[in-house]
Design a protein around this motif. Structure first.
Motif, PDB file in Angstrom:
ATOM      1  N   TYR A   1       3.213  10.482 -18.087  1.00 45.10           N
ATOM      2  CA  TYR A   1       2.144   9.487 -18.052  1.00 45.10           C
ATOM      3  C   TYR A   1       2.723   8.076 -18.136  1.00 45.10           C
ATOM      4  CZ  TYR A   1      -1.778   6.659 -19.726  1.00 45.10           C
ATOM      5  OH  TYR A   1      -2.719   5.669 -19.880  1.00 45.10           O
ATOM      6  N   SER A   2       3.712   7.880 -19.001  1.00 45.05           N
ATOM      7  CA  SER A   2       4.356   6.572 -19.134  1.00 45.05           C
ATOM      8  C   SER A   2       5.020   6.155 -17.826  1.00 45.05           C
ATOM      9  CB  SER A   2       5.400   6.617 -20.254  1.00 45.05           C
ATOM     10  OG  SER A   2       6.053   5.370 -20.380  1.00 45.05           O
ATOM     11  N   GLU A   3       5.687   7.119 -17.173  1.00 50.48           N
ATOM     12  CA  GLU A   3       6.326   6.826 -15.887  1.00 50.48           C
ATOM     13  C   GLU A   3       5.273   6.485 -14.833  1.00 50.48           C
ATOM     14  OE1 GLU A   3       9.638   8.822 -12.862  1.00 50.48           O
ATOM     15  OE2 GLU A   3       8.820   9.991 -14.528  1.00 50.48           O
ATOM     16  N   THR A   4       4.151   7.214 -14.856  1.00 54.74           N
ATOM     17  CA  THR A   4       3.070   6.960 -13.909  1.00 54.74           C
ATOM     18  C   THR A   4       2.566   5.528 -14.034  1.00 54.74           C
ATOM     19  OG1 THR A   4       2.372   9.273 -13.946  1.00 54.74           O
ATOM     20  CG2 THR A   4       0.730   7.657 -13.233  1.00 54.74           C
ATOM     21  N   LYS A   5       2.349   5.071 -15.262  1.00 47.51           N
ATOM     22  CA  LYS A   5       1.861   3.711 -15.480  1.00 47.51           C
ATOM     23  C   LYS A   5       2.836   2.666 -14.942  1.00 47.51           C
ATOM     24  CE  LYS A   5      -0.290   2.209 -19.074  1.00 47.51           C
ATOM     25  NZ  LYS A   5      -0.563   1.805 -20.460  1.00 47.51           N
ATOM     26  N   SER A   6       4.128   2.970 -15.014  1.00 50.81           N
ATOM     27  CA  SER A   6       5.128   1.999 -14.555  1.00 50.81           C
ATOM     28  C   SER A   6       5.111   1.832 -13.038  1.00 50.81           C
ATOM     29  CB  SER A   6       6.526   2.420 -15.010  1.00 50.81           C
ATOM     30  OG  SER A   6       7.004   3.540 -14.280  1.00 50.81           O
ATOM     31  N   TYR A   7       4.529   2.804 -12.322  1.00 51.88           N
ATOM     32  CA  TYR A   7       4.490   2.746 -10.869  1.00 51.88           C
ATOM     33  C   TYR A   7       3.238   2.082 -10.320  1.00 51.88           C
ATOM     34  CZ  TYR A   7       8.256   6.273 -10.928  1.00 51.88           C
ATOM     35  OH  TYR A   7       9.423   6.944 -11.126  1.00 51.88           O
ATOM     36  N   VAL A   8       2.200   1.924 -11.140  1.00 51.23           N
ATOM     37  CA  VAL A   8       0.868   1.559 -10.650  1.00 51.23           C
ATOM     38  C   VAL A   8       0.871   0.277  -9.825  1.00 51.23           C
ATOM     39  CG1 VAL A   8      -1.395   0.717 -11.400  1.00 51.23           C
ATOM     40  CG2 VAL A   8      -0.462   2.827 -12.346  1.00 51.23           C
ATOM     41  N   ARG A   9       1.515  -0.775 -10.313  1.00 55.89           N
ATOM     42  CA  ARG A   9       1.432  -2.069  -9.640  1.00 55.89           C
ATOM     43  C   ARG A   9       2.337  -2.168  -8.404  1.00 55.89           C
ATOM     44  NH1 ARG A   9      -1.102  -5.776 -13.163  1.00 55.89           N
ATOM     45  NH2 ARG A   9      -2.953  -4.626 -13.823  1.00 55.89           N
ATOM     46  N   ASP A  10       3.501  -1.513  -8.462  1.00 51.29           N
ATOM     47  CA  ASP A  10       4.480  -1.689  -7.390  1.00 51.29           C
ATOM     48  C   ASP A  10       4.585  -0.504  -6.435  1.00 51.29           C
ATOM     49  OD1 ASP A  10       5.911  -4.352  -7.993  1.00 51.29           O
ATOM     50  OD2 ASP A  10       5.871  -3.348  -9.935  1.00 51.29           O
ATOM     51  N   VAL A  11       4.367   0.702  -6.937  1.00 50.94           N
ATOM     52  CA  VAL A  11       4.414   1.888  -6.073  1.00 50.94           C
ATOM     53  C   VAL A  11       3.177   2.745  -6.379  1.00 50.94           C
ATOM     54  CG1 VAL A  11       5.992   3.578  -5.064  1.00 50.94           C
ATOM     55  CG2 VAL A  11       6.904   1.846  -6.601  1.00 50.94           C
TER      56      VAL A  11
ATOM     57  N   SER B   1      -3.591  -3.124   0.171  1.00 51.28           N
ATOM     58  CA  SER B   1      -2.677  -3.035  -0.973  1.00 51.28           C
ATOM     59  C   SER B   1      -3.447  -3.191  -2.283  1.00 51.28           C
ATOM     60  CB  SER B   1      -1.599  -4.122  -0.862  1.00 51.28           C
ATOM     61  OG  SER B   1      -0.697  -4.032  -1.928  1.00 51.28           O
ATOM     62  N   THR B   2      -4.384  -4.136  -2.301  1.00 51.20           N
ATOM     63  CA  THR B   2      -5.196  -4.372  -3.505  1.00 51.20           C
ATOM     64  C   THR B   2      -6.034  -3.148  -3.844  1.00 51.20           C
ATOM     65  OG1 THR B   2      -5.302  -6.726  -2.977  1.00 51.20           O
ATOM     66  CG2 THR B   2      -6.920  -5.884  -4.549  1.00 51.20           C
ATOM     67  N   GLN B   3      -6.625  -2.529  -2.831  1.00 49.86           N
ATOM     68  CA  GLN B   3      -7.456  -1.333  -3.048  1.00 49.86           C
ATOM     69  C   GLN B   3      -6.626  -0.163  -3.548  1.00 49.86           C
ATOM     70  OE1 GLN B   3      -9.048  -1.248   0.952  1.00 49.86           O
ATOM     71  NE2 GLN B   3     -11.091  -1.850   0.253  1.00 49.86           N
ATOM     72  N   LEU B   4      -5.401  -0.039  -3.048  1.00 54.50           N
ATOM     73  CA  LEU B   4      -4.528   1.059  -3.455  1.00 54.50           C
ATOM     74  C   LEU B   4      -4.132   0.909  -4.926  1.00 54.50           C
ATOM     75  CD1 LEU B   4      -3.463   3.555  -2.060  1.00 54.50           C
ATOM     76  CD2 LEU B   4      -1.396   2.287  -1.455  1.00 54.50           C
ATOM     77  N   VAL B   5      -3.814  -0.308  -5.329  1.00 62.91           N
ATOM     78  CA  VAL B   5      -3.485  -0.562  -6.741  1.00 62.91           C
ATOM     79  C   VAL B   5      -4.711  -0.288  -7.615  1.00 62.91           C
ATOM     80  CG1 VAL B   5      -2.888  -2.355  -8.422  1.00 62.91           C
ATOM     81  CG2 VAL B   5      -1.633  -2.208  -6.265  1.00 62.91           C
ATOM     82  N   ALA B   6      -5.887  -0.746  -7.161  1.00 63.92           N
ATOM     83  CA  ALA B   6      -7.117  -0.503  -7.925  1.00 63.92           C
ATOM     84  C   ALA B   6      -7.393   0.986  -8.061  1.00 63.92           C
ATOM     85  CB  ALA B   6      -8.292  -1.209  -7.244  1.00 63.92           C
TER      86      ALA B   6
ATOM     87  N   ASN C   1       5.099   0.821   1.691  1.00 61.96           N
ATOM     88  CA  ASN C   1       3.655   0.814   1.464  1.00 61.96           C
ATOM     89  C   ASN C   1       3.061  -0.570   1.681  1.00 61.96           C
ATOM     90  OD1 ASN C   1       3.518   3.558   0.849  1.00 61.96           O
ATOM     91  ND2 ASN C   1       3.963   3.214  -1.304  1.00 61.96           N
ATOM     92  N   LYS C   2       3.791  -1.602   1.237  1.00 64.13           N
ATOM     93  CA  LYS C   2       3.295  -2.973   1.434  1.00 64.13           C
ATOM     94  C   LYS C   2       3.241  -3.320   2.915  1.00 64.13           C
ATOM     95  CE  LYS C   2       4.668  -4.653  -3.130  1.00 64.13           C
ATOM     96  NZ  LYS C   2       5.655  -5.411  -3.930  1.00 64.13           N
ATOM     97  N   ALA C   3       4.232  -2.840   3.673  1.00 65.39           N
ATOM     98  CA  ALA C   3       4.234  -3.079   5.128  1.00 65.39           C
ATOM     99  C   ALA C   3       3.037  -2.407   5.787  1.00 65.39           C
ATOM    100  CB  ALA C   3       5.534  -2.576   5.739  1.00 65.39           C
ATOM    101  N   LEU C   4       2.741  -1.167   5.379  1.00 67.91           N
ATOM    102  CA  LEU C   4       1.611  -0.444   5.959  1.00 67.91           C
ATOM    103  C   LEU C   4       0.292  -1.129   5.624  1.00 67.91           C
ATOM    104  CD1 LEU C   4       2.710   3.250   5.276  1.00 67.91           C
ATOM    105  CD2 LEU C   4       2.814   1.986   7.431  1.00 67.91           C
ATOM    106  N   MET C   5       0.202  -1.688   4.407  1.00 70.83           N
ATOM    107  CA  MET C   5      -1.017  -2.400   4.040  1.00 70.83           C
ATOM    108  C   MET C   5      -1.171  -3.692   4.848  1.00 70.83           C
ATOM    109  SD  MET C   5      -2.311  -0.324   1.969  1.00 70.83           S
ATOM    110  CE  MET C   5      -1.352   1.039   2.627  1.00 70.83           C
TER     111      MET C   5
END
Length: 478
Positions: free
Chosen positions: A19-29, A102-107, A170-174
């Motif tokens: 879970y901790s690792e998951t949270k670290s990915y939310v904003r960037d991956v 990208s914004t929707q994916l992070v949300a 992912n940012k390129a695709l967005m």
């Protein structure tokens, strides 16, 4: 007060670390965060089954959740939340099919984390026989991305390099989605398009660099390196080297690589000859690890071979896993009774599921059903228009252009818009093949007559302006 990570860790140290690792990915991956959410959901479902001494009938997460529900080992609320998390994970596995910014994916990733915490609170008494303790949610770490870059550059951490590459990809695709939105807005902003093109190219080039650097040491990066070569992230595509890297990654057990290699053998290519035995081998191996696209393509293989019951089984499993293409094909199989009993209600259900998830053929079919339903009301008609516009935007579908043009001209959507109808019909004529042009011709003539008849009787200046504009659009293609 304990943090959210500490709270989850009280249930399971392993789960807390994940879970901790998951949270670290939310904003960037965010896609990686969503995949972790699905993996953790799968783990929780398996743990519930073990606690209740339940033997699951198969590996599919959808079926396992339903089996727990039917055995009344979890309540309706828990069942819904598990399915919601499964859906979040599916969007992470196939982000390109949902057209999210990208914004929707992070949300979406942030929402998935919140939903996962709610699930842990719900399941805490089942696992511990105690009420869930209070905790404080610690906001997502803004420095996680910097830490990832530091590990990739300074520590030569190959997995971090892979994740940096995925973030850039992912940012390129967005950004490509933004390009589509700008093009569809009708604004001829050449400078903005050029800037977006430059940014997309730069991000893909950087992603390709990190995949190539990590590829010899990280099998997932090797697969992405192959994809980068195949699609020409560095400019020119290298099909030979790309497919070789993907094949190597498949042999190392990368599930997505096995699924893609199986697809290559299924359809054949310039470099890989069609081989249905190898296609079945790789697709089956990936399907056994719940790769939904592989399940779906394995079903296509069986369908082509006339093994309809096996095809139905595979495509049904892929549909239940949330794969939109499989949901659409399942709808067709249920409508036709291919490998199953005819079930028109079930067919419409899966068609709606596929359409909701952005499957273009399903969106077109659902829109046509809604427009042809005499009992359809305002909200359904509005949804039909949204579906048709999305199909036109992402698929350049001539049938969708024709369908929407007719609906706007006839006032089916609650308004008459002859300018919009004419613009769509002109676009359809520009993109249409000979057969489609034969369909367009009488509609074109009918719209011209409709416009001329209204011009003859109206004196309203605004209406005349629109009518003359519609005439002008239709005259351009003559």
């Amino acid at each position: 007060m304990r943090s959210d990570v500490e709270f989850v860790s009280q249930l399971s140290a392993r789960l807390g670390a994940d879970y901790s690792e998951t949270k670290s990915y939310v904003r960037d991956v965010p896609t990686q965060a969503l995949l972790h959410i699905r993996s953790m959901t799968h783990w929780l479902v398996n743990q519930i089954g073990q606690m209740q001494q339940l033997t699951f009938d198969g590996p599919n997460l959808y079926d396992r959740i339903e089996q727990l529900n039917k055995q009344r080992l979890i309540n309706v609320r828990t069942t819904r939340l598990l399915h919601k998390l499964r859906g979040h994970g599916n969007r992470g596995a196939h982000p390109e099919k949902y057209h999210l910014s990208s914004t929707q994916l992070v949300a979406l990733a942030e929402k998935a984390v919140a939903d996962f915490l709610a699930l842990i609170e719900m399941l805490y008494p089942l696992f511990t026989q105690q009420q869930a303790p209070s905790f404080a949610f610690v906001h997502f770490d803004q420095s996680a991305g910097r830490d990832l870059c530091y590990r990739a550059i300074m520590e030569d951490d190959h997995h971090a390099q892979y994740l940096v590459g995925m973030s850039l990809k992912n940012k390129a695709l967005m950004l490509k989605e933004q390009q589509l939105a700008l093009a569809d807005s009708g604004e001829q902003d050449v400078e903005a398009q050029a800037l977006l093109n430059k940014s997309v190219s730069a991000k893909l080039e950087n992603a390709a660099y990190w995949f190539a650097k990590a590829g010899p040491f990280d099998a997932d990066a090797l697969f992405e390196h192959g994809v980068a070569l195949l699609h020409g992230y560095l400019g020119e595509a290298d099909e030979v080297a790309g497919q070789a890297a993907i094949k190597q990654a498949a042999e190392q057990g990368v599930v997505n690589a096995m699924a893609l290699l199986g697809y290559f053998y299924l359809v054949g290519s310039h470099q890989i000859a069609q081989d249905l035995k190898l296609a079945e081998h790789y697709l089956y191996a990936a399907a056994q690890q719940e790769q939904a696209e592989a399940m779906s393509n394995l079903g296509v293989l069986y369908y082509q071979q006339g093994q309809l019951e096996q095809a139905y089984d595979c495509i049904s499993r892929a549909a239940k896993s949330g794969f939109p293409n499989a949901q659409y094909h399942l709808a067709l199989m249920l409508a036709n009774g291919d490998g199953c009993q005819i079930d028109l209600g079930g067919s419409e259900h899966w068609l709606a599921e596929a359409a909701e998830q952005g499957q273009l053929d399903a969106m077109l079919a659902r829109a046509q059903h809604m427009l042809n339903d005499d009992n359809a009301f305002g909200e359904q008609l509005s949804q039909a228009e949204v579906y048709l516009r999305d199909v036109i935007r992402y698929g350049r579908s001539v049938p969708a252009m024709i369908e929407l043009s007719v609906a706007l001209a006839d006032g089916v959507l609650g308004r008459i818009d002859v300018v919009g109808a004419a613009a769509l019909l002109k676009m359809a004529a520009d993109y249409g093949n000979e057969q489609e042009l034969q369909v367009i011709e009488p509609i074109w003539q009918s719209l011209e007559m409709q416009i001329e008849s209204v011009i003859a009787v109206t004196q309203a200046k605004d209406q005349l302006k629109s009518l003359y504009r519609a005439q002008e659009l239709l005259s351009w293609a003559e």
